[in-house]
Design an enzyme around this catalytic site. Structure first.
Site, PDB file in Angstrom:
ATOM      1  N   LYS A   1      -3.785  -2.155  10.570  1.00 38.52           N
ATOM      2  CA  LYS A   1      -4.152  -2.188   9.158  1.00 38.52           C
ATOM      3  C   LYS A   1      -4.493  -3.590   8.661  1.00 38.52           C
ATOM      4  CE  LYS A   1      -2.963   2.059   7.603  1.00 38.52           C
ATOM      5  NZ  LYS A   1      -3.819   2.900   6.754  1.00 38.52           N
TER       6      LYS A   1
ATOM      7  N   TYR B   1       1.271   5.633  -0.577  1.00 30.72           N
ATOM      8  CA  TYR B   1       0.861   6.819   0.185  1.00 30.72           C
ATOM      9  C   TYR B   1       0.940   7.978  -0.800  1.00 30.72           C
ATOM     10  CZ  TYR B   1       0.740   9.345   4.750  1.00 30.72           C
ATOM     11  OH  TYR B   1       0.408  10.087   5.872  1.00 30.72           O
TER      12      TYR B   1
ATOM     13  N   GLU C   1      -9.106  12.277   8.192  1.00 30.50           N
ATOM     14  CA  GLU C   1      -8.968  13.596   7.578  1.00 30.50           C
ATOM     15  C   GLU C   1     -10.194  14.472   7.821  1.00 30.50           C
ATOM     16  OE1 GLU C   1      -7.443  14.066   3.463  1.00 30.50           O
ATOM     17  OE2 GLU C   1      -7.139  11.908   3.557  1.00 30.50           O
TER      18      GLU C   1
ATOM     19  N   GLN D   1      -3.112   1.923  15.395  1.00 37.12           N
ATOM     20  CA  GLN D   1      -2.065   2.448  14.505  1.00 37.12           C
ATOM     21  C   GLN D   1      -1.208   3.507  15.202  1.00 37.12           C
ATOM     22  OE1 GLN D   1      -3.732   4.267  10.972  1.00 37.12           O
ATOM     23  NE2 GLN D   1      -1.732   4.782  10.102  1.00 37.12           N
TER      24      GLN D   1
ATOM     25  N   GLU E   1     -10.322   3.680   4.267  1.00 41.31           N
ATOM     26  CA  GLU E   1      -9.473   4.480   3.380  1.00 41.31           C
ATOM     27  C   GLU E   1      -9.880   4.197   1.944  1.00 41.31           C
ATOM     28  OE1 GLU E   1      -5.417   5.411   5.848  1.00 41.31           O
ATOM     29  OE2 GLU E   1      -5.340   3.709   4.493  1.00 41.31           O
TER      30      GLU E   1
ATOM     31  N   TYR F   1       2.808   2.537  15.362  1.00 42.65           N
ATOM     32  CA  TYR F   1       3.419   2.805  14.048  1.00 42.65           C
ATOM     33  C   TYR F   1       4.867   3.264  14.107  1.00 42.65           C
ATOM     34  CZ  TYR F   1       3.325   7.970  13.829  1.00 42.65           C
ATOM     35  OH  TYR F   1       3.559   9.295  14.022  1.00 42.65           O
TER      36      TYR F   1
ATOM     37  N   THR G   1      -4.669   6.240   0.481  1.00 44.20           N
ATOM     38  CA  THR G   1      -5.900   7.040   0.488  1.00 44.20           C
ATOM     39  C   THR G   1      -5.872   8.092  -0.608  1.00 44.20           C
ATOM     40  OG1 THR G   1      -5.957   6.753   2.868  1.00 44.20           O
ATOM     41  CG2 THR G   1      -7.393   8.451   1.946  1.00 44.20           C
TER      42      THR G   1
ATOM     43  N   ASP H   1       0.834  -1.194   0.000  1.00 44.46           N
ATOM     44  CA  ASP H   1       0.000   0.000   0.000  1.00 44.46           C
ATOM     45  C   ASP H   1       0.872   1.249   0.000  1.00 44.46           C
ATOM     46  OD1 ASP H   1      -2.364   1.376  -0.071  1.00 44.46           O
ATOM     47  OD2 ASP H   1      -2.651   1.366   2.101  1.00 44.46           O
TER      48      ASP H   1
ATOM     49  N   GLU I   1      -9.249   3.915  -1.779  1.00 45.49           N
ATOM     50  CA  GLU I   1      -8.028   3.715  -2.556  1.00 45.49           C
ATOM     51  C   GLU I   1      -8.325   3.047  -3.895  1.00 45.49           C
ATOM     52  OE1 GLU I   1      -4.770   2.054  -0.416  1.00 45.49           O
ATOM     53  OE2 GLU I   1      -5.330   3.028   1.477  1.00 45.49           O
TER      54      GLU I   1
ATOM     55  N   ASP J   1      -8.853   0.177   2.557  1.00 46.60           N
ATOM     56  CA  ASP J   1      -7.796  -0.221   3.492  1.00 46.60           C
ATOM     57  C   ASP J   1      -8.246   0.167   4.906  1.00 46.60           C
ATOM     58  OD1 ASP J   1      -5.300  -0.964   4.531  1.00 46.60           O
ATOM     59  OD2 ASP J   1      -4.464   1.029   4.196  1.00 46.60           O
TER      60      ASP J   1
ATOM     61  N   ARG K   1       2.041  16.645  13.233  1.00 41.93           N
ATOM     62  CA  ARG K   1       3.161  17.602  13.253  1.00 41.93           C
ATOM     63  C   ARG K   1       2.706  18.897  12.598  1.00 41.93           C
ATOM     64  NH1 ARG K   1       4.723  12.878  11.059  1.00 41.93           N
ATOM     65  NH2 ARG K   1       4.313  13.827   9.049  1.00 41.93           N
TER      66      ARG K   1
ATOM     67  N   THR L   1      -8.775  -5.937   4.513  1.00 45.67           N
ATOM     68  CA  THR L   1      -8.729  -5.007   3.384  1.00 45.67           C
ATOM     69  C   THR L   1      -9.777  -5.497   2.399  1.00 45.67           C
ATOM     70  OG1 THR L   1      -6.339  -4.748   3.685  1.00 45.67           O
ATOM     71  CG2 THR L   1      -7.256  -3.978   1.601  1.00 45.67           C
TER      72      THR L   1
ATOM     73  N   ARG M   1      -7.333   3.490  13.889  1.00 44.97           N
ATOM     74  CA  ARG M   1      -6.401   4.610  14.122  1.00 44.97           C
ATOM     75  C   ARG M   1      -5.766   4.578  15.507  1.00 44.97           C
ATOM     76  NH1 ARG M   1      -5.407   5.626   9.010  1.00 44.97           N
ATOM     77  NH2 ARG M   1      -7.211   6.436   7.862  1.00 44.97           N
TER      78      ARG M   1
ATOM     79  N   HIS N   1      -3.624  13.877   1.130  1.00 47.69           N
ATOM     80  CA  HIS N   1      -3.838  12.997   2.288  1.00 47.69           C
ATOM     81  C   HIS N   1      -2.633  13.074   3.229  1.00 47.69           C
ATOM     82  CE1 HIS N   1      -4.822   9.456   4.675  1.00 47.69           C
ATOM     83  NE2 HIS N   1      -3.667   8.922   4.359  1.00 47.69           N
TER      84      HIS N   1
END
Ligand code: MN
Length: 430
Positions: free
Chosen positions: A259, A138, A380, A246, A205, A250, A366, A136, A207, A239, A152, A263, A243, A143
């Site tokens: 994850k 990104y 999001e 994750q 997600e 992660y 995503t 998968d 995709e 996907d 951040r 799927t 959260r 996204h």
């Protein structure tokens, strides 16, 4: 806005304006009529029917296409077809077109062939391929930026993003076909101490998936100009992501149990050939962004093409079902906004000599766009602020048990035949 259909089919439902499966599409899938009993077979969607390639091969309609191709059509999954090169795939596609178009010489014989067609409503759809590996990406900068901002705010996009297509290795064993219930996963949720319990932040997600065609040998690479020859076709991918699991797991190695519990993919694989008219130049990079490194660059049209495919997400809650309400659309995005093209993903994946094999699944990550209406996951939409308000008055920050997530996809433009992807559905259960 369905576009004119240049070629019509004698299968009347294939000519319906706005339909998903006209004669210009001809996506491949695997199905059976009698759930659990009949041997799975390869089919091609046409209107509201499925043309049974197993029956077609046995009845001699595929004669002269070559033994390899005929054998591949008799299989119980698409891997054999995927392994063949583009030339052979185009020959099969051309034969199917000739058989199904209006005025076809074979119409009467085909109509009289027992089992040549199956109604889509009578069919159980199965996973289209034996998926050996799943990766998968990104690839949506929108996204990546929105999600990065949550973690951040001062530095949303990490400096490697614009140089290297980011991805993680997913898990093939838990890929399920549309319609399979998805059980809410348990896992470690952050806390002091952390707690092992059911996820409270289950997300989807939106995709696009790419099925690998012939692929490369271990140690070999795939030049960008040849990358599209190794993409058999596309499907929809959800996907599912927990959260909370994750967020806790992660760092430092990336996604894992948040994850790989499920799927969901759509059952129909739309071929590259069907989408030929929907190629568009890759999205313009922002001023100041670096040009891709030479192995990811090429002349226009050689691996630099994006595809103009609209993807949508709708949610249907248990209450909405009880009230008889239609699913609520919560996102509309387009794969042309992705930062990396399908060809760049393939080339990058093989750039270290990693072998891609027929039936492997790559997904884009995503698919989001710059606008608020094109946010491809709940993280999001609700991560930074207000919950999502649904038309029946319910709100969601994340998915509740009983919620069904429905992904759809299509390519359409005035004057061109609409190419539909069908649906990718999954309901959250406890
Ligand atoms: Mn993903």
């Amino acid at each position: 806005m369905s576009g004119e259909i240049a070629v019509r089919s004698w299968v009347e439902t294939a000519n319906a304006p706005g339909g998903a499966f006209g004669i210009g599409n001809l996506p491949y899938g695997v199905f059976r009529r009698a759930p659990g009993k009949e041997r799975p077979r390869i089919g091609v969607a046409i209107g509201d029917r499925i043309l049974d390639l197993r029956v077609m091969a046995h009845a001699g309609f595929l004669r002269g296409l070559g033994e390899g191709l005929e054998a591949a059509c008799l299989a119980q999954e698409l891997n054999g077809l995927m392994a063949l090169g583009g030339g052979e795939q185009r020959r099969l596609r051309e034969r199917l077109r000739v058989l199904l178009e209006e005025g076809a010489r074979e119409e009467a014989v085909l109509r009289a062939t027992p089992g040549a067609f199956c109604g889509q409503r009578e069919a159980e759809m199965l996973a289209p391929a034996r998926i050996g590996d799943y990766t998968d990406f990104y690839a949506s900068v929108d996204h990546a930026t929105r999600v990065g901002r949550l973690f951040r705010p001062e530095n949303p996009l990490l400096p490697n993003y614009k140089w290297v297509p980011i991805a993680y290795h997913g898990r093939a064993s838990s890929i399920v076909v549309s319609g399979t219930p998805v059980r809410r996963p348990c896992g470690q949720l952050p806390g002091d101490p952390p707690l092992y319990t059911a996820s409270r932040a289950l997300d989807y997600e939106l995709e696009l998936g790419l099925f690998i065609g012939p692929g490369n040998e271990l140690g070999e690479t795939i030049p960008l100009g040849e990358a599209e020859e190794h993409v058999f076709g596309f499907c929809l991918v959800n996907d599912w992501s927990a959260r909370d699991i994750q967020r806790w797991e992660y760092q430092p190695l990336g996604p894992f149990l948040g994850k790989n519990f499920a799927t969901t993919i759509s059952p129909w694989v739309v071929t590259m050939e069907a989408l030929e008219a929907y190629r568009v130049p890759a999205a313009e990079r922002a001023a100041g962004d670096p040009a891709p490194l030479p192995y990811l660059s090429g002349p226009a049209g050689l691996g630099r093409d994006a595809f103009d495919i609209t993807l949508e997400v709708a949610i249907e809650t248990e209450r909405m079902r009880e009230l008889g309400m239609a699913p609520a659309r919560v996102c509309q995005a387009n794969t042309r906004d992705l930062y990396w093209t399908p060809a760049q993903m393939v080339t990058h994946h093989a750039s270290n000599g990693c072998n891609l094999r027929p039936g492997d699944l790559l997904a884009t990550g995503t698919v989001s766009g710059p606008g608020d209406e094109s946010r491809g996951c709940l993280l999001e939409i609700t991560g930074g602020g207000e919950p999502l308000l649904l038309p029946d008055g319910e709100t969601r920050r994340y998915l509740e048990d009983g919620d069904e997530v429905i992904l759809t996809g299509y390519a359409e433009r005035p004057g061109l035949e609409r190419i539909g992807f069908g649906e990718c559905r999954g309901r959250v259960v406890r």
